[in-house]
Design a protein around this motif. Structure first.
Motif, PDB file in Angstrom:
ATOM      1  N   ILE A  93       0.853  -1.192   0.000  1.00 25.58           N
ATOM      2  CA  ILE A  93       0.000   0.000   0.000  1.00 25.58           C
ATOM      3  C   ILE A  93       0.886   1.238   0.000  1.00 25.58           C
ATOM      4  CG2 ILE A  93      -1.733   1.305   1.299  1.00 25.58           C
ATOM      5  CD1 ILE A  93      -2.782  -1.382   2.343  1.00 25.58           C
ATOM      6  N   THR A  94       0.922   1.904  -1.137  1.00 25.83           N
ATOM      7  CA  THR A  94       1.787   3.066  -1.325  1.00 25.83           C
ATOM      8  C   THR A  94       0.997   4.301  -1.738  1.00 25.83           C
ATOM      9  OG1 THR A  94       3.593   1.599  -2.009  1.00 25.83           O
ATOM     10  CG2 THR A  94       3.820   3.917  -2.548  1.00 25.83           C
ATOM     11  N   LEU A  95      -0.007   4.115  -2.579  1.00 26.05           N
ATOM     12  CA  LEU A  95      -0.824   5.207  -3.095  1.00 26.05           C
ATOM     13  C   LEU A  95      -2.261   5.057  -2.596  1.00 26.05           C
ATOM     14  CD1 LEU A  95       0.521   5.121  -6.767  1.00 26.05           C
ATOM     15  CD2 LEU A  95       1.203   6.702  -4.951  1.00 26.05           C
ATOM     16  N   PRO A  96      -3.037   6.131  -2.594  1.00 27.19           N
ATOM     17  CA  PRO A  96      -4.415   6.065  -2.075  1.00 27.19           C
ATOM     18  C   PRO A  96      -5.251   4.959  -2.713  1.00 27.19           C
ATOM     19  CG  PRO A  96      -3.779   8.345  -2.367  1.00 27.19           C
ATOM     20  CD  PRO A  96      -2.660   7.515  -2.944  1.00 27.19           C
ATOM     21  N   GLU A  97      -5.099   4.745  -4.022  1.00 24.37           N
ATOM     22  CA  GLU A  97      -5.904   3.717  -4.682  1.00 24.37           C
ATOM     23  C   GLU A  97      -5.541   2.299  -4.229  1.00 24.37           C
ATOM     24  OE1 GLU A  97      -2.976   5.303  -7.926  1.00 24.37           O
ATOM     25  OE2 GLU A  97      -4.120   6.074  -6.218  1.00 24.37           O
ATOM     26  N   ASP A  98      -4.352   2.141  -3.646  1.00 29.36           N
ATOM     27  CA  ASP A  98      -3.951   0.820  -3.162  1.00 29.36           C
ATOM     28  C   ASP A  98      -4.813   0.361  -1.983  1.00 29.36           C
ATOM     29  OD1 ASP A  98      -1.893   0.771  -5.026  1.00 29.36           O
ATOM     30  OD2 ASP A  98      -0.446   1.646  -3.644  1.00 29.36           O
ATOM     31  N   LEU A  99      -5.289   1.296  -1.198  1.00 34.83           N
ATOM     32  CA  LEU A  99      -6.152   0.946  -0.062  1.00 34.83           C
ATOM     33  C   LEU A  99      -7.447   0.293  -0.535  1.00 34.83           C
ATOM     34  CD1 LEU A  99      -5.952   3.870   2.525  1.00 34.83           C
ATOM     35  CD2 LEU A  99      -5.588   1.445   2.987  1.00 34.83           C
ATOM     36  N   VAL A 100      -8.010   0.839  -1.607  1.00 34.95           N
ATOM     37  CA  VAL A 100      -9.246   0.287  -2.154  1.00 34.95           C
ATOM     38  C   VAL A 100      -8.999  -1.133  -2.656  1.00 34.95           C
ATOM     39  CG1 VAL A 100     -11.050   0.586  -3.908  1.00 34.95           C
ATOM     40  CG2 VAL A 100     -10.041   2.586  -2.797  1.00 34.95           C
ATOM     41  N   LEU A 101      -7.871  -1.324  -3.337  1.00 32.90           N
ATOM     42  CA  LEU A 101      -7.547  -2.649  -3.866  1.00 32.90           C
ATOM     43  C   LEU A 101      -7.266  -3.630  -2.738  1.00 32.90           C
ATOM     44  CD1 LEU A 101      -7.154  -4.193  -6.486  1.00 32.90           C
ATOM     45  CD2 LEU A 101      -4.767  -3.452  -6.517  1.00 32.90           C
ATOM     46  N   ALA A 102      -6.564  -3.179  -1.705  1.00 36.42           N
ATOM     47  CA  ALA A 102      -6.278  -4.054  -0.560  1.00 36.42           C
ATOM     48  C   ALA A 102      -7.567  -4.483   0.131  1.00 36.42           C
ATOM     49  CB  ALA A 102      -5.353  -3.349   0.427  1.00 36.42           C
ATOM     50  N   GLU A 103      -8.511  -3.580   0.245  1.00 31.56           N
ATOM     51  CA  GLU A 103      -9.797  -3.921   0.859  1.00 31.56           C
ATOM     52  C   GLU A 103     -10.523  -4.993   0.048  1.00 31.56           C
ATOM     53  OE1 GLU A 103     -14.042  -1.682   1.761  1.00 31.56           O
ATOM     54  OE2 GLU A 103     -12.170  -0.661   2.275  1.00 31.56           O
ATOM     55  N   LEU A 104     -10.474  -4.851  -1.278  1.00 29.15           N
ATOM     56  CA  LEU A 104     -11.090  -5.843  -2.155  1.00 29.15           C
ATOM     57  C   LEU A 104     -10.417  -7.203  -1.973  1.00 29.15           C
ATOM     58  CD1 LEU A 104     -12.935  -6.680  -4.521  1.00 29.15           C
ATOM     59  CD2 LEU A 104     -11.162  -5.838  -6.080  1.00 29.15           C
ATOM     60  N   TYR A 105      -9.094  -7.222  -1.973  1.00 27.16           N
ATOM     61  CA  TYR A 105      -8.368  -8.481  -1.824  1.00 27.16           C
ATOM     62  C   TYR A 105      -8.654  -9.138  -0.479  1.00 27.16           C
ATOM     63  CZ  TYR A 105      -5.486  -7.595  -5.984  1.00 27.16           C
ATOM     64  OH  TYR A 105      -5.044  -7.390  -7.266  1.00 27.16           O
ATOM     65  N   MET A 106      -8.701  -8.345   0.585  1.00 27.92           N
ATOM     66  CA  MET A 106      -8.929  -8.933   1.904  1.00 27.92           C
ATOM     67  C   MET A 106     -10.342  -9.509   2.021  1.00 27.92           C
ATOM     68  SD  MET A 106      -6.767  -6.782   4.699  1.00 27.92           S
ATOM     69  CE  MET A 106      -6.582  -8.267   5.672  1.00 27.92           C
ATOM     70  N   LYS A 107     -11.305  -8.843   1.418  1.00 23.78           N
ATOM     71  CA  LYS A 107     -12.670  -9.359   1.424  1.00 23.78           C
ATOM     72  C   LYS A 107     -12.743 -10.660   0.641  1.00 23.78           C
ATOM     73  CE  LYS A 107     -15.237  -5.042   2.051  1.00 23.78           C
ATOM     74  NZ  LYS A 107     -16.148  -4.041   1.410  1.00 23.78           N
ATOM     75  N   GLN A 108     -12.030 -10.719  -0.480  1.00 21.72           N
ATOM     76  CA  GLN A 108     -12.001 -11.951  -1.280  1.00 21.72           C
ATOM     77  C   GLN A 108     -11.354 -13.077  -0.488  1.00 21.72           C
ATOM     78  OE1 GLN A 108      -9.907 -10.685  -4.808  1.00 21.72           O
ATOM     79  NE2 GLN A 108     -11.809 -10.288  -5.942  1.00 21.72           N
TER      80      GLN A 108
END
Length: 239
Positions: free
Chosen positions: A219-234
């Motif tokens: 997680i480096t950029l703001p959009e990475d948080l959104v992607l990390a949330e998606l991955y963790m939910k998956q």
């Protein structure tokens, strides 16, 4: 490696994450309602092969105390060590602190505080492969995109062959003694240390690359948080 060799984890978390353009360091940003670093610590503490987890924290970190209550319920959490001016300084401080718990020939997994999505299965794979050799190794992704080298004005100079190119990730796994010596030597020589593997390389080693899933994002950029949330939910859905 024998069955008695210990495996420990060290999380350097002294950075400020300025690229995130946030008022607080990126490791403390909320992910599914909880700080990113807390997810990371819990994931490593939950791994069956890891005996203890240590975190390197900046001396003036005003956000860390808010996690102390949560961390008390994690038996494998060993506490903190002082962060340094660079990642290498923090890791070296952590390695010296780990020696209060570990043996010199034990293994250490150095993992980014902002990689909360690393899969336990990928850690298993890293341990299984790296423990068979002596030089250590790291999780990584093979480069699949076309790679361009550009000048300082953003113009393409050439297309670089992606054959044999990998993007380094973490954890990176090395013997505590070997990594300590490599970091000390590289720092004394003034060499650039971008990760733990680069210190081992500077000492003449050839760490083993172990492919991991691409959801092990940093997680480096703001959009990475959104992607990390998606991955963790998956991952939670699968688990």
């Amino acid at each position: 490696m024998t069955a008695v060799d210990g495996i420990w984890a060290l999380i350097p978390a002294g950075g400020q994450g300025r690229r995130m353009q946030s008022a607080i360091p990126k490791q403390y940003l909320p992910l599914l309602g909880r700080p990113v670093i807390l997810h990371t610590i819990e994931r490593l503490c939950a791994h069956a092969r890891i005996q203890g987890v240590l975190v390197g924290v900046a001396r003036d970190d005003a956000h860390w105390p808010s996690l102390v209550g949560e961390l008390k319920r994690l038996p494998k959490f060993l506490g903190t060590c002082p962060g340094g001016a660079t990642r290498a300084d923090t890791v070296l401080n952590g390695l010296k602190e780990l020696m209060n718990h570990a043996k010199p020939d034990d293994w250490v997994l150095v993992h980014d505080a902002v990689r909360p999505c690393v899969r336990p299965g990928d850690i298993d794979k890293l341990i299984a492969i790296v423990s068979k050799g002596g030089e250590g190794g790291l999780l990584a992704f093979s480069v699949s995109d076309t790679v361009k080298r550009v000048d300082n004005k953003g113009h393409v100079k050439e297309t670089v062959s992606r054959e044999g190119l990998w993007r380094a990730a973490t954890p990176q796994m090395f013997r505590i003694k070997n990594l300590t010596q490599a970091l000390e030597q590289a720092m004394k020589a003034g060499k650039e240390i971008t990760d733990e593997a680069s210190a081992i390389e500077a000492a003449g080693g050839h760490p083993r690359v172990v492919a991991c899933h691409t959801d092990n994002i940093k997680i480096t950029l703001p959009e990475d948080l959104v992607l990390a949330e998606l991955y963790m939910k998956q991952q939670q859905g699968k688990g």
